[in-house]
Design a protein around this motif. Structure first.
Motif, PDB file in Angstrom:
ATOM      1  N   GLU A  26       0.834  -1.201   0.000  1.00  8.46           N
ATOM      2  CA  GLU A  26       0.000   0.000   0.000  1.00  8.46           C
ATOM      3  C   GLU A  26       0.870   1.251   0.000  1.00  8.46           C
ATOM      4  N   PHE A  27       0.411   2.250  -0.739  1.00 11.99           N
ATOM      5  CA  PHE A  27       1.105   3.525  -0.841  1.00 11.99           C
ATOM      6  C   PHE A  27       0.107   4.645  -0.639  1.00 11.99           C
ATOM      7  N   ARG A  28       0.592   5.734  -0.060  1.00 14.89           N
ATOM      8  CA  ARG A  28      -0.229   6.918   0.149  1.00 14.89           C
ATOM      9  C   ARG A  28       0.572   8.111  -0.356  1.00 14.89           C
ATOM     10  N   GLY A  29      -0.120   9.056  -0.979  1.00 18.72           N
ATOM     11  CA  GLY A  29       0.552  10.257  -1.461  1.00 18.72           C
ATOM     12  C   GLY A  29      -0.421  11.177  -2.164  1.00 18.72           C
ATOM     13  N   ILE A  48       3.164   2.155   3.102  1.00 21.13           N
ATOM     14  CA  ILE A  48       2.604   1.829   4.415  1.00 21.13           C
ATOM     15  C   ILE A  48       2.924   0.368   4.697  1.00 21.13           C
ATOM     16  N   LYS A  49       3.645   0.155   5.813  1.00 22.29           N
ATOM     17  CA  LYS A  49       4.019  -1.201   6.213  1.00 22.29           C
ATOM     18  C   LYS A  49       3.468  -1.481   7.595  1.00 22.29           C
ATOM     19  N   GLU A  50       3.509  -2.742   8.004  1.00 22.08           N
ATOM     20  CA  GLU A  50       3.003  -3.128   9.319  1.00 22.08           C
ATOM     21  C   GLU A  50       3.741  -2.412  10.444  1.00 22.08           C
ATOM     22  N   ASN A  51       5.035  -2.202  10.268  1.00 23.20           N
ATOM     23  CA  ASN A  51       5.838  -1.601  11.330  1.00 23.20           C
ATOM     24  C   ASN A  51       6.082  -0.105  11.110  1.00 23.20           C
ATOM     25  N   GLY A  52       5.248   0.564  10.313  1.00 23.85           N
ATOM     26  CA  GLY A  52       5.404   1.996  10.093  1.00 23.85           C
ATOM     27  C   GLY A  52       5.327   2.350   8.621  1.00 23.85           C
ATOM     28  N   THR A  53       5.898   3.505   8.267  1.00 25.65           N
ATOM     29  CA  THR A  53       5.879   3.956   6.883  1.00 25.65           C
ATOM     30  C   THR A  53       7.303   4.239   6.410  1.00 25.65           C
TER      31      THR A  53
END
Length: 71
Positions: A26-29, A48-53
């Motif tokens: 997943e990506f956000r921007g 976006i990763k499980e342990n942060g971004t």
């Protein structure tokens, strides 16, 4: 009549979007541009990763890997 997918993308230009790719990435921007193949250009992109971004800056996402785009 409903909106066509590219109309929705056009309305989301310069706004934050969430993109999910094949393989559950997943990506956000900020949506900066797109083409008829739904290749996407994001500014201030982050993965976006499980342990942060993870901050990426400007990113190009190939349209055939996209599962969904959420404005």
């Amino acid at each position: 009549m409903g909106n066509r997918p590219l109309d929705i993308l056009n309305n989301a230009l310069n706004k934050s979007v969430l993109i999910r790719l094949k393989g559950q990435r997943e990506f956000r921007g900020e949506l900066q541009g797109y083409d008829i193949h739904m290749n996407i250009v994001l500014a201030n992109a982050e993965e976006i990763k499980e342990n942060g971004t993870k901050k990426l800056g400007t990113a190009v996402v190939r349209g055939d890997n996209i599962v969904f785009i959420s404005p």
